[in-house]
Motif scaffolding. Sequence first.
Motif, short mmCIF file in Angstrom:
data_model
loop_
_atom_site.label_atom_id
_atom_site.label_comp_id
_atom_site.label_asym_id
_atom_site.label_seq_id
_atom_site.Cartn_x
_atom_site.Cartn_y
_atom_site.Cartn_z
N LEU A 184 0.82 -1.21 0.00
CA LEU A 184 0.00 0.00 0.00
C LEU A 184 0.86 1.26 0.00
CD1 LEU A 184 -2.85 -1.00 2.50
CD2 LEU A 184 -3.00 -0.81 0.03
N GLN A 192 -3.95 6.78 -1.99
CA GLN A 192 -4.01 6.34 -0.59
C GLN A 192 -5.01 7.16 0.21
OE1 GLN A 192 -0.23 5.75 1.41
NE2 GLN A 192 0.82 5.38 -0.54
N GLN A 200 -10.50 0.85 2.31
CA GLN A 200 -9.17 0.36 2.68
C GLN A 200 -9.25 -1.10 3.15
OE1 GLN A 200 -7.57 3.01 5.62
NE2 GLN A 200 -7.49 4.78 4.25
#
Length: 246
Positions: A184, A192, A200
């Motif tokens: 990630l 992000q 997420q």
Amino acid sequence: MEITEEQRRRAEANRVAALAKRSQSHSANMGIWNLFKCRKTLNSSLPESDSVQEKPLDVVPKSSGFTAVLEICESDGFSIFVQPVEGSKFPGESECYRIIEARLSNVAPLRFIETPTGGSAPVYMLKDYDLVLKCLKKLPLLHLQEIPWKTLAVVQKFSHAFIADKWIACMPGHLSDGEVDGLLQMLPKKLQVSLLPFQQDGVKFGLRRGGRCLIADEMGLGKTIQVIIFIDGENHPGWSMGYLVA
């Protein structure tokens, strides 16, 4: 032309004979009718308790019964929902769950979830599935809808991937939480920060399983952005994902 006395006597005799024959026939018919009426009167004079009465089909009592539907509801748990059975009298949702909980008194539920009607359905540990099934099969009026054995086998195989709510990479191609966090970090910062918390979780869910997963969120909850992250990740070393379906 005048009728002689002899002809008058014969005519009178014929008239009397005809009347007598008619009266005899009428009496015979009335006798049959009277017998019929006597039988009908005799039956109607009996007390109601001695007479035989057929019940309409819609008031014939039905046996009580219900269906218990076993469903996977989380990674290590399954729930029990109750439904009516066609042709049987439904005892009611609360009574059904009372019967089930009485039979499963030796199995502790993990928790309770709300049913579509506002009631509470028990959730049991997946490891107790065989015990719960064995106990429920002893209920005489219960119809069981079991978890399909293929589905159960797959879920049981992966249920030990979580230990104390911590992900354990236990299968080939699975990634640990540390490896997932590292992947990630390779993503562009803009991607992000654009993810909501539940998105997420969806991305981590797929990365933990090497991309071999199914994301079945409702329409409009952001499956597309999660897929974009997987596609973008293929441009970075270490992203060797399988098949993602969203």
